[in-house]
Design a protein around this motif. Structure first.
Motif, PDB file in Angstrom:
ATOM      1  N   ILE A  11       0.833  -1.213   0.000  1.00 48.63           N
ATOM      2  CA  ILE A  11       0.000   0.000   0.000  1.00 48.63           C
ATOM      3  C   ILE A  11       0.867   1.262   0.000  1.00 48.63           C
ATOM      4  O   ILE A  11       0.348   2.374  -0.024  1.00 48.63           O
ATOM      5  N   SER A  12       2.183   1.093   0.030  1.00 47.58           N
ATOM      6  CA  SER A  12       3.087   2.249   0.150  1.00 47.58           C
ATOM      7  C   SER A  12       3.769   2.567  -1.177  1.00 47.58           C
ATOM      8  O   SER A  12       4.511   1.745  -1.729  1.00 47.58           O
ATOM      9  N   GLY A  13       3.536   3.788  -1.670  1.00 49.22           N
ATOM     10  CA  GLY A  13       4.216   4.218  -2.894  1.00 49.22           C
ATOM     11  C   GLY A  13       5.719   4.224  -2.720  1.00 49.22           C
ATOM     12  O   GLY A  13       6.475   3.873  -3.640  1.00 49.22           O
ATOM     13  N   GLU A  40       4.130  -3.950  11.711  1.00 49.66           N
ATOM     14  CA  GLU A  40       5.244  -4.892  11.500  1.00 49.66           C
ATOM     15  C   GLU A  40       6.594  -4.205  11.313  1.00 49.66           C
ATOM     16  O   GLU A  40       7.628  -4.847  11.355  1.00 49.66           O
ATOM     17  N   THR A  41       6.565  -2.871  11.121  1.00 51.77           N
ATOM     18  CA  THR A  41       7.836  -2.132  10.994  1.00 51.77           C
ATOM     19  C   THR A  41       8.421  -1.780  12.360  1.00 51.77           C
ATOM     20  O   THR A  41       9.516  -1.250  12.433  1.00 51.77           O
ATOM     21  N   ARG A  42       7.656  -2.035  13.417  1.00 50.04           N
ATOM     22  CA  ARG A  42       8.109  -1.631  14.758  1.00 50.04           C
ATOM     23  C   ARG A  42       8.333  -2.827  15.691  1.00 50.04           C
ATOM     24  O   ARG A  42       8.473  -2.650  16.901  1.00 50.04           O
ATOM     25  N   THR A  43       8.365  -4.025  15.142  1.00 49.98           N
ATOM     26  CA  THR A  43       8.626  -5.186  15.999  1.00 49.98           C
ATOM     27  C   THR A  43      10.120  -5.218  16.348  1.00 49.98           C
ATOM     28  O   THR A  43      10.949  -4.693  15.588  1.00 49.98           O
ATOM     29  N   TRP A  52      15.609   2.286  11.659  1.00 50.26           N
ATOM     30  CA  TRP A  52      14.681   3.364  11.313  1.00 50.26           C
ATOM     31  C   TRP A  52      13.220   2.930  11.502  1.00 50.26           C
ATOM     32  O   TRP A  52      12.328   3.755  11.576  1.00 50.26           O
ATOM     33  N   GLY A  53      12.981   1.633  11.476  1.00 48.65           N
ATOM     34  CA  GLY A  53      11.626   1.134  11.704  1.00 48.65           C
ATOM     35  C   GLY A  53      10.642   1.533  10.631  1.00 48.65           C
ATOM     36  O   GLY A  53       9.459   1.746  10.895  1.00 48.65           O
ATOM     37  N   GLN A  54      11.131   1.648   9.412  1.00 51.22           N
ATOM     38  CA  GLN A  54      10.247   2.016   8.299  1.00 51.22           C
ATOM     39  C   GLN A  54      10.555   1.147   7.084  1.00 51.22           C
ATOM     40  O   GLN A  54      11.642   0.577   6.974  1.00 51.22           O
ATOM     41  N   VAL A  55       9.586   1.101   6.199  1.00 48.70           N
ATOM     42  CA  VAL A  55       9.794   0.503   4.885  1.00 48.70           C
ATOM     43  C   VAL A  55       9.657   1.611   3.846  1.00 48.70           C
ATOM     44  O   VAL A  55       8.956   2.606   4.097  1.00 48.70           O
ATOM     45  N   PRO A  56      10.320   1.485   2.686  1.00 52.48           N
ATOM     46  CA  PRO A  56      11.078   0.332   2.247  1.00 52.48           C
ATOM     47  C   PRO A  56      12.428   0.222   2.949  1.00 52.48           C
ATOM     48  O   PRO A  56      13.012   1.211   3.367  1.00 52.48           O
ATOM     49  N   PHE A  57      12.872  -1.028   3.030  1.00 56.23           N
ATOM     50  CA  PHE A  57      14.223  -1.325   3.493  1.00 56.23           C
ATOM     51  C   PHE A  57      14.699  -2.475   2.620  1.00 56.23           C
ATOM     52  O   PHE A  57      13.924  -3.392   2.348  1.00 56.23           O
ATOM     53  N   ALA A  67      18.140   1.963   3.619  1.00 55.63           N
ATOM     54  CA  ALA A  67      16.786   2.519   3.794  1.00 55.63           C
ATOM     55  C   ALA A  67      16.625   3.752   2.906  1.00 55.63           C
ATOM     56  O   ALA A  67      17.557   4.149   2.215  1.00 55.63           O
ATOM     57  N   GLN A  68      15.439   4.338   2.943  1.00 56.15           N
ATOM     58  CA  GLN A  68      15.048   5.545   2.198  1.00 56.15           C
ATOM     59  C   GLN A  68      14.816   5.218   0.717  1.00 56.15           C
ATOM     60  O   GLN A  68      15.748   4.898  -0.039  1.00 56.15           O
ATOM     61  N   SER A  69      13.561   5.363   0.312  1.00 56.65           N
ATOM     62  CA  SER A  69      13.161   4.938  -1.037  1.00 56.65           C
ATOM     63  C   SER A  69      14.035   5.535  -2.142  1.00 56.65           C
ATOM     64  O   SER A  69      14.446   4.825  -3.067  1.00 56.65           O
ATOM     65  N   ASN A  70      14.341   6.821  -2.033  1.00 58.58           N
ATOM     66  CA  ASN A  70      15.098   7.426  -3.132  1.00 58.58           C
ATOM     67  C   ASN A  70      16.552   6.983  -3.125  1.00 58.58           C
ATOM     68  O   ASN A  70      17.166   6.816  -4.196  1.00 58.58           O
ATOM     69  N   GLU A 100      10.377  15.980  -3.990  1.00 56.75           N
ATOM     70  CA  GLU A 100       9.363  14.935  -3.736  1.00 56.75           C
ATOM     71  C   GLU A 100       9.305  14.583  -2.248  1.00 56.75           C
ATOM     72  O   GLU A 100       8.229  14.455  -1.666  1.00 56.75           O
ATOM     73  N   GLN A 101      10.477  14.474  -1.612  1.00 54.22           N
ATOM     74  CA  GLN A 101      10.489  14.065  -0.215  1.00 54.22           C
ATOM     75  C   GLN A 101      10.097  15.201   0.730  1.00 54.22           C
ATOM     76  O   GLN A 101       9.614  14.949   1.822  1.00 54.22           O
ATOM     77  N   TYR A 102      10.295  16.449   0.308  1.00 59.57           N
ATOM     78  CA  TYR A 102      10.014  17.560   1.222  1.00 59.57           C
ATOM     79  C   TYR A 102       8.644  18.186   0.999  1.00 59.57           C
ATOM     80  O   TYR A 102       7.982  18.597   1.956  1.00 59.57           O
TER      81      TYR A 102
HETATM   82  N1  LIG Z   1      11.449   8.998   3.573  1.00 64.49           N
HETATM   83  C1  LIG Z   1      11.189   7.599   3.716  1.00 64.49           C
HETATM   84  C2  LIG Z   1       9.788   7.440   4.257  1.00 64.49           C
HETATM   85  C3  LIG Z   1       9.533   6.010   4.693  1.00 64.49           C
HETATM   86  C4  LIG Z   1       8.177   5.891   5.342  1.00 64.49           C
HETATM   87  O1  LIG Z   1       7.546   6.874   5.774  1.00 64.49           O
HETATM   88  N2  LIG Z   1       7.699   4.664   5.395  1.00 64.49           N
HETATM   89  C5  LIG Z   1       6.404   4.412   5.948  1.00 64.49           C
HETATM   90  C6  LIG Z   1       5.568   3.677   4.896  1.00 64.49           C
HETATM   91  S1  LIG Z   1       5.365   4.679   3.466  1.00 64.49           S
HETATM   92  C7  LIG Z   1       6.553   3.511   7.151  1.00 64.49           C
HETATM   93  O2  LIG Z   1       7.313   2.561   7.137  1.00 64.49           O
HETATM   94  N3  LIG Z   1       5.808   3.809   8.210  1.00 64.49           N
HETATM   95  C8  LIG Z   1       5.773   2.975   9.357  1.00 64.49           C
HETATM   96  C9  LIG Z   1       6.346   3.601  10.562  1.00 64.49           C
HETATM   97  O3  LIG Z   1       6.869   4.736  10.491  1.00 64.49           O
HETATM   98  O4  LIG Z   1       6.273   2.919  11.593  1.00 64.49           O
HETATM   99  C10 LIG Z   1      11.337   6.901   2.358  1.00 64.49           C
HETATM  100  O5  LIG Z   1      11.227   7.575   1.320  1.00 64.49           O
HETATM  101  O6  LIG Z   1      11.614   5.696   2.321  1.00 64.49           O
END
Ligand SMILES: N[C@@H](CCC(=O)N[C@@H](CS)C(=O)NCC(=O)O)C(=O)O
Length: 201
Positions: A11-13, A40-43, A52-57, A67-70, A100-102
């Motif tokens: 669901i994440s662009g 599931e990003t915070r387990t 960083w606890g985020q996707v994409p990774f 990490a970081q999509s770009n 795009e990111q800002y």
């Molecule tokens: N600037 C980061 C943003 C990453 C981001 O915000 N990921 C979101 C999904 S789109 C995420 O993992 N959120 C879950 C969280 O923060 O726990 C990138 O471009 O990768």
């Protein structure tokens, strides 16, 4: 050496950017679906992998993480036609990636999340995001007048980064019909990437 692994949520662009670049460049990868909504990003296990606890990774074939999509797109596309060879065009591509990111993702993607996934109503959706998102779409529409792509005359990472959430802008109650150059560019990039228009919810 093993294969590239992409931890992402479909669901994440931001996550789809990494997937589309790998597919376009025929880089074999395993996709590990990691739900943001289900936490599931915070387990502890995921945080041990990616603090960083985020996707994409991604975990590269040699085991290193990124990490970081770009940043991920730039690494995967190194040396390919998705990154212009000309120094000025390459800088223009970065110009759009930083923007795009800002100015784009924090408005258009965030409002989509509030409307579609958190189901917020009225002012809870944040009028400020609506105003700033429409300003971003207007900026894109002006830049695309008379152009097929954002940089030069070819698909670059700037298009891939920007199309990810722009094609879903309607989910955040933005009216894409008001931005006709953006509309035809979305269809063009979806065609290039082999995406189906009906996937754009
Ligand atoms: N600037 C980061 C943003 C990453 C981001 O915000 N990921 C979101 C999904 S789109 C995420 O993992 N959120 C879950 C969280 O923060 O726990 C990138 O471009 O990768």
């Amino acid at each position: 050496m093993s294969k590239l692994t992409i931890y992402g949520d479909t669901i994440s662009g931001n996550c789809l950017k990494a997937k589309w670049v790998a597919e376009r460049l025929r880089i074999p990868f395993d996709w590990k679906e990691t739900s943001v909504v289900a936490g599931e990003t915070r387990t502890p296990a995921f945080l041990a992998l990616n603090p960083w606890g985020q996707v994409p990774f991604v975990v590269l074939a040699d085991g290193r993480g990124l990490a970081q999509s770009n940043a991920i797109m730039l690494h995967l596309a190194e040396g390919s036609a998705l990154i212009p060879g000309d120094a000025y065009d390459r800088a223009k591509m970065f110009e759009w990636l930083f923007w795009e990111q800002y100015s784009h993702e924090p408005t258009i993607a965030v409002r989509r999340f509030r409307v579609t996934f958190q189901r917020l109503r009225g002012d809870e959706r944040d009028r400020e995001l609506e105003t700033r998102g429409n300003a971003a779409l207007k900026r894109m529409d002006e830049a695309l007048a008379g152009r097929r792509y954002f940089v030069g005359d070819a698909l670059t990472l700037a298009d891939i980064a920007l199309v990810a959430y722009t094609r879903w802008a309607g989910d955040g109650d933005y009216d894409l019909a008001a931005f006709p150059h953006v509309g035809s560019w979305i269809a063009r990039v979806e065609g290039d990437l082999g995406l189906r228009a009906e996937d754009a919810r």
